[in-house]
Design a protein around this motif. Structure first.
Motif, mmCIF file in Angstrom:
data_model
loop_
_atom_site.group_PDB
_atom_site.id
_atom_site.type_symbol
_atom_site.label_atom_id
_atom_site.label_comp_id
_atom_site.label_asym_id
_atom_site.label_seq_id
_atom_site.Cartn_x
_atom_site.Cartn_y
_atom_site.Cartn_z
ATOM 1 N N PRO A 1 49.589 30.432 41.802
ATOM 2 C CA PRO A 1 48.951 29.792 40.653
ATOM 3 C C PRO A 1 47.443 29.756 40.737
ATOM 4 C CG PRO A 1 49.979 28.147 42.068
ATOM 5 C CD PRO A 1 50.456 29.492 42.540
ATOM 6 N N ASN A 2 46.893 29.725 41.967
ATOM 7 C CA ASN A 2 45.444 29.652 42.061
ATOM 8 C C ASN A 2 44.875 30.648 43.066
ATOM 9 O OD1 ASN A 2 43.071 28.549 41.023
ATOM 10 N ND2 ASN A 2 42.862 27.127 42.721
ATOM 11 N N ALA A 3 45.531 31.793 43.188
ATOM 12 C CA ALA A 3 44.942 32.857 44.009
ATOM 13 C C ALA A 3 43.576 33.245 43.459
ATOM 14 C CB ALA A 3 45.864 34.068 44.032
ATOM 15 N N MET A 4 43.453 33.273 42.139
ATOM 16 C CA MET A 4 42.162 33.637 41.527
ATOM 17 C C MET A 4 41.105 32.575 41.793
ATOM 18 S SD MET A 4 42.307 36.592 39.906
ATOM 19 C CE MET A 4 41.280 36.619 38.445
ATOM 20 N N GLY A 5 41.477 31.291 41.681
ATOM 21 C CA GLY A 5 40.515 30.236 41.962
ATOM 22 C C GLY A 5 40.018 30.300 43.390
ATOM 23 N N GLY A 6 40.909 30.633 44.324
ATOM 24 C CA GLY A 6 40.492 30.777 45.710
ATOM 25 C C GLY A 6 39.490 31.901 45.888
ATOM 26 N N ARG A 7 39.694 32.989 45.133
ATOM 27 C CA ARG A 7 38.751 34.105 45.207
ATOM 28 C C ARG A 7 37.383 33.700 44.656
ATOM 29 N NH1 ARG A 7 43.122 38.316 42.729
ATOM 30 N NH2 ARG A 7 41.325 39.602 42.143
ATOM 31 N N GLU A 8 37.382 32.826 43.662
ATOM 32 C CA GLU A 8 36.121 32.417 43.034
ATOM 33 C C GLU A 8 35.242 31.599 43.971
ATOM 34 O OE1 GLU A 8 38.471 32.046 38.789
ATOM 35 O OE2 GLU A 8 37.612 30.249 39.728
ATOM 36 N N VAL A 9 35.855 30.853 44.884
ATOM 37 C CA VAL A 9 35.078 29.938 45.718
ATOM 38 C C VAL A 9 34.932 30.428 47.149
ATOM 39 C CG1 VAL A 9 35.718 27.960 44.307
ATOM 40 C CG2 VAL A 9 37.082 28.528 46.316
ATOM 41 N N GLY A 10 35.295 31.686 47.417
ATOM 42 C CA GLY A 10 35.127 32.215 48.759
ATOM 43 C C GLY A 10 36.238 31.825 49.701
ATOM 44 N N GLY A 11 37.453 31.626 49.169
ATOM 45 C CA GLY A 11 38.573 31.254 50.019
ATOM 46 C C GLY A 11 39.006 32.336 50.984
#
Length: 908
Positions: free
Chosen positions: A346-356
């Motif tokens: 669900p939030n793989a993209m959000g993790g990519r946005e913040v440098g996860g």
């Protein structure tokens, strides 16, 4: 300094708009709390990702709420090795002390954080800031490394940035959709329904490329059964074919790209002609030409890819081979065309946005001197990490080698999900300090003796944002109060940062504070030079954040809510603003089969389960479709090995083993196997499939090869099969093999054993947790049955055993577990194997959304000759919600038509 626990905000809205916690589609959900810790769930008709539809998993979210399995308080391991309740202040101090001491003694690289695509963006941002900005370690990675890292790497090589070019609306507007390495009908069913609607309205052609014929392949206009690992050959062949047939867009190529000549030469070397492509890929020459012609003649073409592409030792090359054909034809960033990565979490993209990811900085920035300096100044970070950290598999190898001493795991279960999962457990147990943030009280990772366990919020309690596969940011809102002492992950991270002396940097009071900082960093010194830009959201006040509608980035000005595509103008985020063609390396499997390991094992997901089942495993509906761990095998391979449908199979690789049931499938290639990843030690005796998978990774993305492990398969005969029904957890099962299934009123355990009735009889009291039970024993016949009842006569537990050649079915009995009373006749019938009179066998579940079984569908088809899918929907509602059962409905319709034909056709 004491850790200040934020106040619990009461729920004031009867219906809350939130977002589903499963796949990357990012469906909107309407949750209506019932005031007793539960909620009714419906799709949000106003959310642009799903327009009110939910898949079977989303529809069953209400069944997964509750506190029975929850971790509610911090727990610390004492000197005696036992876990005991701790307070938050002590827990925060323990983490700060352990991290500080480890860094002082061994340096910052001895500390690591392992994250999850289940986290909210605010949690991800906080962890990334703490580790990379203030601890000085870039050893921050995520389980998203296991599902979409190759897509990230492919985007960055081609576009200069991790940019998804398209939007979901492209599926509505395409004339050709290619699905490669994606069983979207099961894994992204809401998007697949959208595609099906487009096919019905505009005649969109569907090509499916996959080593196994899945439910998605059954719906295709053209199915290409590509050999494992040969996707790059197929797309190299397409690029060469397009060039040979004058189907390239030379104007776009000349104006906006670089490197075609070398890439085309590499494609011709890999795929010199159609015959060579056919030999390598296993796809017939005629089908290749048909696909290549379809691609050449349908300008509006979208290529969607998922784990079958990404989870490979050549995953990044596969991604770039796909992107190459879209760049070469100029089909990118315009309506109805482009390469499209379907993310898994669900939030793989959000993790990519913040440098996860360990090789990124926040806001889509990288470890370049300019961007390191920019992030350092924005965060005012005293010791910003200046080089990439260890990716997931390498991180755990460093743990095993003793180079990483302290680890914080958040929201994921690596003891099940990582390659060589068994070895990962040993690595975790070797750490000097292990802290795990979890919302469940037990899983395989929590069995690895962590020093500290922190109670995290679960879906329904979390507040923040997630980003879906089309770059759309949605709010995940809390509609339930935090239970016990469970707290947000961002808050726990911030408290550690403050305890380490960085009060100002971690002074957030809410998820809204974290989001504003995240948005401000995306805007910092940007001016359109970077793809990720939330300038227009950086000044949202709390009220605006609370009501924020789903919005697709970039959002460069306040109120900008339009959908956006990238790259139609030919402007990319490389230094010269041109896209790069990338030449894939020659395609071959990382490990070939051998005499000892003659099969190739492909792993993946099934329709109604999610990851390691800590949530979906609580739903009786979801457990009824495919209740036990299994392996798909072609019937001819099964015959050679003496494997029968439903029989047990022992799988073995060079790294581990598992025992699962056999499912014979003609959709499986000969010499290839498929097994799902979901079962763990909590749900089966020996079915952790990732124990078998090697730690082989893509050299660019670091993503592990999960689709092509050489294995051996062997029939595992057992004398008896049976089941246990119980209202309470069962801790003793004298079985060779078992699998746990959630049932209404309790749980069921399907079993296999060589121990006969007399042996099982000796264990019954411990299984049923009572000495007061009735039993039936037929030792010569190999039959044993026992049942326990409460004072009202209701069933509290049962044990059934019979010879494996004639296994007892629980279809007519398991519903009794939820019944409040059972007549004396019913109790006698139960032990005779007949069950209560009014309980009829349901058979395997087909439609999980509305709990429609195969016998119900067969009965409807028998009563109404010629009924189609639409008519079944009218009669039973099956197939009318998420549609993931439609392929099975069609199969049952075909079987009924064949039966009717055989009935009315006289023999020759």
């Amino acid at each position: 300094m004491n850790a200040q626990i934020p106040p619990v905000a009461p729920t004031v809205q009867p219906v809350m708009r939130t977002t589903c916690p499963y796949c990357g589609v990012g469906c909107g959900v309407l949750a209506s709390p019932d005031g007793a810790g539960g909620a009714s769930i419906a799709g949000d008709p106003d959310h642009p990702a799903n327009f009110g539809r939910l898949c079977s998993k989303g529809s069953a979210l209400g069944e997964t709420l509750g506190l029975e399995t929850r971790l509610l308080h911090p727990m610390a391991r004492g000197r005696d090795g036992r876990m005991a309740r701790a307070d938050w202040d002590t827990a925060i101090g323990s983490i700060a002390q352990a991290f500080g001491k480890t860094i002082e003694t061994h340096g910052p690289d001895a500390v690591a954080i392992y994250l999850s695509g289940q986290l909210l963006t605010e949690d991800y941002y906080a962890a990334n800031k703490l580790a990379k900005g203030f601890l000085g370690t870039a050893n921050v990675d995520t389980n998203s490394r296991l599902c979409m890292a190759s897509s990230v790497a492919g985007h960055r090589r081609a576009f200069g940035s991790d940019t998804v070019p398209g939007v979901y609306a492209d599926l509505d507007e395409a004339d050709l959709v290619v699905l490669i390495g994606s069983n979207a009908a099961w894994c992204h069913p809401i998007l697949f329904r959208r595609l099906e609607a487009a096919r019905a309205m505009r005649g969109t052609k569907l090509v499916v490329i996959d080593p196994r014929r899945t439910a998605t392949g059954d719906e295709a206009d053209l199915f290409l059964p590509v050999n494992p690992g040969k996707d790059t050959v197929l797309f190299a062949g397409l690029l060469a074919w397009l060039a040979d047939h004058d189907a390239l867009d030379h104007a776009y190529i000349d104006a906006h790209t670089t490197g075609l000549a070398d890439t085309l030469a590499g494609a011709r070397a890999m795929a010199p002609d159609i015959a060579a492509v056919a030999r390598e890929t296993g796809v017939s020459a005629a089908d290749l030409v048909q696909f290549y012609t379809l691609f050449a003649t349908h300008e509006r073409a979208v290529t969607c890819y998922s784990q079958g592409v990404n989870q490979s030792a050549q995953g990044t090359d596969k991604v770039n081979a796909i992107i190459n054909v879209h760049l070469a034809t100029g089909r990118i960033g315009r309506p109805g065309m482009g390469p499209f990565s379907l993310t898994g979490q669900p939030n793989a993209m959000g993790g990519r946005e913040v440098g996860g990811l360990a090789n990124q900085l926040a806001a889509h920035m990288n470890f370049t001197p300019v961007e390191i300096d920019r992030v350092r100044r924005f965060w005012q970070a005293p010791r910003l990490a200046e080089r990439e950290g260890l990716k997931a598999v390498a991180m755990f190898e460093a743990i095993a080698a003793g180079r990483i001493k302290a680890l914080w795991i958040m929201g994921t279960n690596p003891a099940v999900s990582l390659p060589r999962a068994g070895a990962m457990r040993e690595a975790l147990e070797s750490l000097d300090f292990l802290v795990v943030s979890e919302n469940v009280a037990s899983n395989d990772t929590l069995s690895c003796r962590p020093h500290l366990v922190l109670p995290a919020l679960a879906w329904g309690e979390k507040d923040g944002t997630v980003t879906n596969s089309e770059r759309r940011i949605s709010r995940q809102r809390a509609f339930l109060p935090p239970p016990g002492e469970a707290r947000p992950d961002w808050w726990a991270i911030a408290q550690v940062g403050r305890r380490l002396g960085f009060d100002e940097a971690f002074a957030w009071r809410s998820a809204a504070d974290v989001f504003r900082e995240h948005a401000a960093l995306s805007a910092f010194e940007n001016d359109g030079s970077r793809d990720f830009d939330l300038s227009g959201l950086a000044m949202l006040d709390d009220a605006a954040f609370n009501i924020m509608a789903p919005v697709q980035w970039p959002v460069r000005s306040a109120g900008d809510s339009a959908d956006k595509r990238f790259f139609a103008d030919g402007h990319f985020f490389t230094p010269d603003h041109r896209a790069r063609f990338v030449t894939p390396k020659p395609a071959r499997l990382a490990r070939e089969t051998s005499t000892d390991f003659p099969f190739i094992l492909n792993t993946g997901r099934i329709r109604d389960q999610w990851h390691t089942m800590t949530r979906t495993g609580l739903s009786p509906r979801l457990g009824a479709h495919l209740p036990v761990p299994f392996v798909e095998i072609h019937p001819s391979d099964a015959t050679k090995l003496g494997i029968e449908h439903g029989g047990l199979v022992s799988l073995r690789s060079a790294h581990g083993s598992a025992v699962v049931e056999a499912r014979l499938s003609v959709g499986q290639k000969r010499g290839a196997l498929f097994a799902p990843i979901h079962w763990s030690d909590a749900t089966s005796s020996n079915a952790r499939i990732n124990d078998l998978v090697a730690r082989i990774t893509d050299p660019v993305s670091g993503q592990p090869e999960s689709k092509a492990t050489p294995v051996a398969a062997m029939a595992l005969p057992v004398r008896y099969r049976g089941f246990v029904l119980s209202r309470r957890p069962v801790t003793e099962l004298p079985a060779t093999w078992w699998a746990k299934v959630a049932l209404e009123g309790g749980a069921g355990y399907l079993t296999a054993t060589d121990l006969g009735p007399e042996e099982w009889k000796r264990h019954t009291a411990k299984i049923l947790l009572t000495s007061d039970y009735a039993e039936y024993v037929d030792a010569p016949g190999g039959v044993y049955r026992a049942a326990a009842f409460d004072e009202a006569g209701a069933l509290t537990g049962a044990v059934f055993l019979s010879p494996s050649g004639a296994p007892a079915s629980w279809d007519g009995l398991k519903a009794l577990l939820a019944a409040r009373t059972l007549s004396s006749v019913g109790r006698r019938n139960l032990l005779s194997g007949r069950g209560e009179g009014q309980i009829t066998p349901r058979g395997p579940l087909v439609c999980a959304c509305f709990a429609v079984s195969a016998p119900q569908i067969e009965q409807a088809l028998a009563s109404e000759s010629g009924a189609d899918v639409a008519r079944l929907g009218q009669l039973l509602r099956a197939g009318t919600n998420c549609g993931s059962c439609v392929p099975e409905l069609k199969k049952l319709i075909r079987q009924r038509a064949m039966l009717d034909m055989a009935t009315i056709t006289p023999p020759a």
